[in-house]
Write a protein that holds these residues in place. Structure first.
Motif, PDB file in Angstrom:
ATOM      1  N   GLY A   1      -2.072   1.909 -14.943  1.00 39.68           N
ATOM      2  CA  GLY A   1      -0.654   1.647 -15.165  1.00 39.68           C
ATOM      3  C   GLY A   1      -0.060   0.988 -13.933  1.00 39.68           C
ATOM      4  N   LEU A   2       0.776  -0.033 -14.150  1.00 41.28           N
ATOM      5  CA  LEU A   2       1.500  -0.660 -13.038  1.00 41.28           C
ATOM      6  C   LEU A   2       2.994  -0.612 -13.354  1.00 41.28           C
ATOM      7  N   ASP A   3       3.720   0.120 -12.520  1.00 40.29           N
ATOM      8  CA  ASP A   3       5.175   0.126 -12.596  1.00 40.29           C
ATOM      9  C   ASP A   3       5.676  -0.930 -11.617  1.00 40.29           C
ATOM     10  N   LEU A   4       6.022  -2.094 -12.169  1.00 39.51           N
ATOM     11  CA  LEU A   4       6.395  -3.236 -11.333  1.00 39.51           C
ATOM     12  C   LEU A   4       7.909  -3.253 -11.155  1.00 39.51           C
ATOM     13  N   GLY A   5       8.379  -2.776 -10.018  1.00 41.71           N
ATOM     14  CA  GLY A   5       9.812  -2.748  -9.740  1.00 41.71           C
ATOM     15  C   GLY A   5      10.205  -3.843  -8.757  1.00 41.71           C
TER      16      GLY A   5
ATOM     17  N   THR B   1      11.365  -3.564  -5.834  1.00 41.26           N
ATOM     18  CA  THR B   1      10.978  -3.257  -4.465  1.00 41.26           C
ATOM     19  C   THR B   1       9.493  -2.909  -4.360  1.00 41.26           C
ATOM     20  N   ASN B   2       9.049  -1.938  -5.163  1.00 43.11           N
ATOM     21  CA  ASN B   2       7.668  -1.465  -5.074  1.00 43.11           C
ATOM     22  C   ASN B   2       6.888  -1.730  -6.358  1.00 43.11           C
ATOM     23  N   SER B   3       5.587  -1.914  -6.172  1.00 42.79           N
ATOM     24  CA  SER B   3       4.661  -1.980  -7.302  1.00 42.79           C
ATOM     25  C   SER B   3       3.741  -0.776  -7.175  1.00 42.79           C
ATOM     26  N   VAL B   4       3.870   0.158  -8.124  1.00 41.23           N
ATOM     27  CA  VAL B   4       3.122   1.410  -8.034  1.00 41.23           C
ATOM     28  C   VAL B   4       2.036   1.425  -9.113  1.00 41.23           C
ATOM     29  N   PHE B   5       0.796   1.725  -8.680  1.00 43.25           N
ATOM     30  CA  PHE B   5      -0.344   1.762  -9.593  1.00 43.25           C
ATOM     31  C   PHE B   5      -0.819   3.192  -9.787  1.00 43.25           C
ATOM     32  N   GLY B   6      -1.270   3.492 -10.997  1.00 40.01           N
ATOM     33  CA  GLY B   6      -1.936   4.766 -11.241  1.00 40.01           C
ATOM     34  C   GLY B   6      -3.119   4.528 -12.158  1.00 40.01           C
ATOM     35  N   ILE B   7      -4.191   5.306 -11.949  1.00 40.48           N
ATOM     36  CA  ILE B   7      -5.291   5.316 -12.918  1.00 40.48           C
ATOM     37  C   ILE B   7      -5.175   6.637 -13.669  1.00 40.48           C
ATOM     38  N   VAL B   8      -5.081   6.552 -15.000  1.00 42.60           N
ATOM     39  CA  VAL B   8      -4.591   7.661 -15.805  1.00 42.60           C
ATOM     40  C   VAL B   8      -5.595   7.964 -16.916  1.00 42.60           C
ATOM     41  N   ASP B   9      -5.802   9.261 -17.203  1.00 46.24           N
ATOM     42  CA  ASP B   9      -6.677   9.605 -18.332  1.00 46.24           C
ATOM     43  C   ASP B   9      -5.853   9.834 -19.601  1.00 46.24           C
ATOM     44  N   ALA B  10      -6.535  10.151 -20.687  1.00 49.95           N
ATOM     45  CA  ALA B  10      -5.866  10.217 -21.991  1.00 49.95           C
ATOM     46  C   ALA B  10      -4.874  11.366 -22.094  1.00 49.95           C
ATOM     47  N   GLN B  11      -4.988  12.346 -21.177  1.00 50.31           N
ATOM     48  CA  GLN B  11      -4.037  13.458 -21.175  1.00 50.31           C
ATOM     49  C   GLN B  11      -2.804  13.154 -20.327  1.00 50.31           C
ATOM     50  N   GLY B  12      -2.786  12.005 -19.669  1.00 45.29           N
ATOM     51  CA  GLY B  12      -1.659  11.669 -18.813  1.00 45.29           C
ATOM     52  C   GLY B  12      -1.806  12.210 -17.402  1.00 45.29           C
ATOM     53  N   ASP B  13      -3.036  12.599 -17.011  1.00 42.38           N
ATOM     54  CA  ASP B  13      -3.266  13.005 -15.623  1.00 42.38           C
ATOM     55  C   ASP B  13      -3.561  11.765 -14.788  1.00 42.38           C
ATOM     56  N   ILE B  14      -2.825  11.645 -13.686  1.00 42.66           N
ATOM     57  CA  ILE B  14      -3.032  10.506 -12.792  1.00 42.66           C
ATOM     58  C   ILE B  14      -4.169  10.850 -11.837  1.00 42.66           C
ATOM     59  N   LYS B  15      -5.268  10.096 -11.927  1.00 41.51           N
ATOM     60  CA  LYS B  15      -6.474  10.400 -11.157  1.00 41.51           C
ATOM     61  C   LYS B  15      -6.454   9.754  -9.781  1.00 41.51           C
ATOM     62  N   ALA B  16      -5.771   8.632  -9.653  1.00 42.58           N
ATOM     63  CA  ALA B  16      -5.692   7.942  -8.362  1.00 42.58           C
ATOM     64  C   ALA B  16      -4.460   7.065  -8.389  1.00 42.58           C
ATOM     65  N   THR B  17      -3.873   6.862  -7.222  1.00 44.77           N
ATOM     66  CA  THR B  17      -2.640   6.064  -7.182  1.00 44.77           C
ATOM     67  C   THR B  17      -2.562   5.269  -5.883  1.00 44.77           C
ATOM     68  N   THR B  18      -1.864   4.141  -5.940  1.00 42.22           N
ATOM     69  CA  THR B  18      -1.628   3.333  -4.750  1.00 42.22           C
ATOM     70  C   THR B  18      -0.381   2.493  -5.006  1.00 42.22           C
ATOM     71  N   ALA B  19       0.084   1.792  -3.976  1.00 41.79           N
ATOM     72  CA  ALA B  19       1.296   0.988  -4.140  1.00 41.79           C
ATOM     73  C   ALA B  19       1.325  -0.133  -3.114  1.00 41.79           C
ATOM     74  N   ILE B  20       1.992  -1.222  -3.469  1.00 40.78           N
ATOM     75  CA  ILE B  20       2.295  -2.274  -2.495  1.00 40.78           C
ATOM     76  C   ILE B  20       3.765  -2.666  -2.672  1.00 40.78           C
ATOM     77  N   LYS B  21       4.288  -3.410  -1.686  1.00 43.54           N
ATOM     78  CA  LYS B  21       5.627  -3.968  -1.849  1.00 43.54           C
ATOM     79  C   LYS B  21       5.563  -5.124  -2.851  1.00 43.54           C
ATOM     80  N   THR B  22       6.580  -5.266  -3.684  1.00 48.44           N
ATOM     81  CA  THR B  22       6.572  -6.329  -4.693  1.00 48.44           C
ATOM     82  C   THR B  22       6.939  -7.674  -4.083  1.00 48.44           C
TER      83      THR B  22
END
Lengths: 327, 327
Positions: A13-17, A19-40
């Motif tokens: 998932g990429l939440d592209l805002g 200011t920030n671009s936030v990434f998550g790797i997500v399983d089918a239950q909605g658990d975020i397994k890993a996350t990172t972010a950069i400035k947009t």
């Protein structure tokens, strides 16, 4: 769920805002397994932006076992066109403000997986359907109450994109017609967003403070500094004027929802975003105004819910949910 | 088209009105091959009504080669619930005013073919999609302008029924809020229908004649006898007041359509029903108000069309179209 067919347990998932671009790797239950972010911002071109994203993504993709574990990617972004996978003339994105950027294709080619993109309110709606309070529902409306008012409409179990991909702009239905309506950022007047966004609540506060000399805790701060949170805090302390501001806001939202029921007759209205933290302060007047104004045939049928997605990661979860929906 | 799979070239359409029940046997091109009618009232029970219908139908079914040529039946009826195939508490139907009548099942058992039922505005929308000006469209809204204002909304190529089967009541969105709004038959105030139905137009005429002493051809008749057709005729003769009434009506409809665009972003708005005969007198102010009020992102995208179904048989065609849609 599609991941069982493909045996790939994750989506990005990429939440592209702005200011920030936030990434998550997500399983089918909605658990975020890993996350990172950069400035947009700060990139000259969209290609530079995508390259920086891929670099950041490689690290977390490695953490979950490589790209072979990832089914797809979903992006929630401003001015996103779902049909074309493009961002179009986004005023707050330096690398997309004067053109059409085929961002979904660019990520798809760089990663070798399917990528879909929609706006953040639509992403929130799919997020509620996949992981949140709308699981199992086929007809509901998510209303996002933040800086603006956005919406994601689900009918027959599908997001409503309309003819051009831009359906579901319920923040811009007209609530007060003619010259009395507040000027909206969209160039028109009287839009729901001008009253019921966080900025709309602050505007109501300033108007009411200027128009009367009633006492209020809000008079202890500079009028231009008042936020919707300040109003909620004052209301929580029993401030009458602050309570009245939320009454007004909730009434406007409840009347708008009564019109939305006449359109798509949803089984639930789901409220999402910062202002939802005000809880019953906003939800009670919404329900009351809805019951008072909805057509008798719809009365008592719809639920009024608050988002089931964890606040801090809700936008990333919503974006990732778009990935599961790719056929 | 499904008839090619089943090799059955016809469907039956029933336009079930408060006074008359009109039947047509229709082919895939929308040609009515045979037609008949009975009075709707005068039956003690729904079973008596269905028996009388079947008796009348047998004659025209024989004319087209027997029941083996008929794929399905579609019914357009007031207070019809598509999901259940029922008519629910229909105030104008003696045999259905105080209960739930499973009319689709009753016809299906009597005829041995699938039967589906929806309200007349939804039937009109499917009629436009199958035989009319919406052929090939996947996102459009039909607005029926008659005694009331009804609507049928198509999104992603499907009728929007909502959670309970009653979605698409756009005649009952609120156009004027608060005490200034006109009282509506639904018990609320300010509904679109109170301004833009044929009765709404007559009401506007009476209000305007009473409020001013401006000259008008409409003053030559008793105020309570004025109909929307009289207003259209006077406007056609250059009567300023009558023109202003249609300006007002069209403006209200155009502003409402601007809100509807924010909901489902259709490629067309299609107007249907008796008032459409006023032609440009009503269509021009609709388009002008829409362009002036719609969000910039939607401006210039939607077409404004009048129904492509032949007036006299439009309701039967619409009902029959529901039959083709049965899977």
């Amino acid at each position: 769920m599609n991941e069982q067919q493909s045996n790939k347990p994750y989506v990005i998932g990429l939440d592209l805002g702005g200011t920030n671009s936030v990434f998550g790797i997500v399983d089918a239950q909605g658990d975020i397994k890993a996350t990172t972010a950069i400035k947009t911002g700060g990139f000259a071109t969209a290609a530079d932006y995508v390259n920086a994203c891929i670099e950041a993504l490689q690290v977390i993709i490695g953490q979950v076992g490589g790209i072979g574990t990832i089914k797809a990617m979903g992006i929630g972004a401003p001015n996103a066109n779902y049909y074309n996978g493009t961002i179009e003339f986004a005023p707050n994105l330096s690398w997309a403000h004067d053109g059409v950027v085929p961002l979904a294709d660019m990520f798809s080619q760089a990663l070798g997986i399917p990528v879909a993109m929609t706006n953040d309110a639509n992403a929130a709606a799919v997020g509620e359907m996949v992981y949140g309070v709308a699981r199992g529902m086929k007809n509901f409306i998510v209303i996002t109450l933040g800086t603006g008012v956005g919406s994601g409409i689900v009918v027959n179990g599908q997001l409503l994109y309309g003819h051009d991909g831009f359906a579901g702009e319920l923040g811009h239905v007209t609530m007060i017609r003619g010259e009395e309506g507040r000027l909206c950022g969209c160039g028109r007047t009287g839009c729901l967003e001008t009253y019921c966004s966080a900025t709309g609540v602050a505007r109501t506060a300033r108007e009411l403070l200027a128009k009367t000399d009633r006492p209020s805790l809000l008079r202890n701060m500079k009028a231009e500094d008042i936020t919707s949170l300040d109003v909620a805090i004052a209301a929580g302390k029993g401030d009458n004027l602050a309570n009245e501001i939320y009454q007004f806001t909730g009434k406007m939202l409840g009347e708008a929802c009564a019109d939305f029921a006449a359109f798509s007759s949803p089984e639930a209205f789901i409220f999402f975003g910062g202002m939802v933290k005000a809880g019953e302060l906003i939800m009670k007047p919404i329900r009351e105004a809805y019951d008072a104004h909805v057509m008798p045939i719809f009365r008592g049928k719809a639920q009024f819910l608050v988002s089931g997605l964890d606040g801090a990661s809700a936008a990333v979860l919503g974006a990732s949910a778009i990935g599961w929906e790719i056929q």
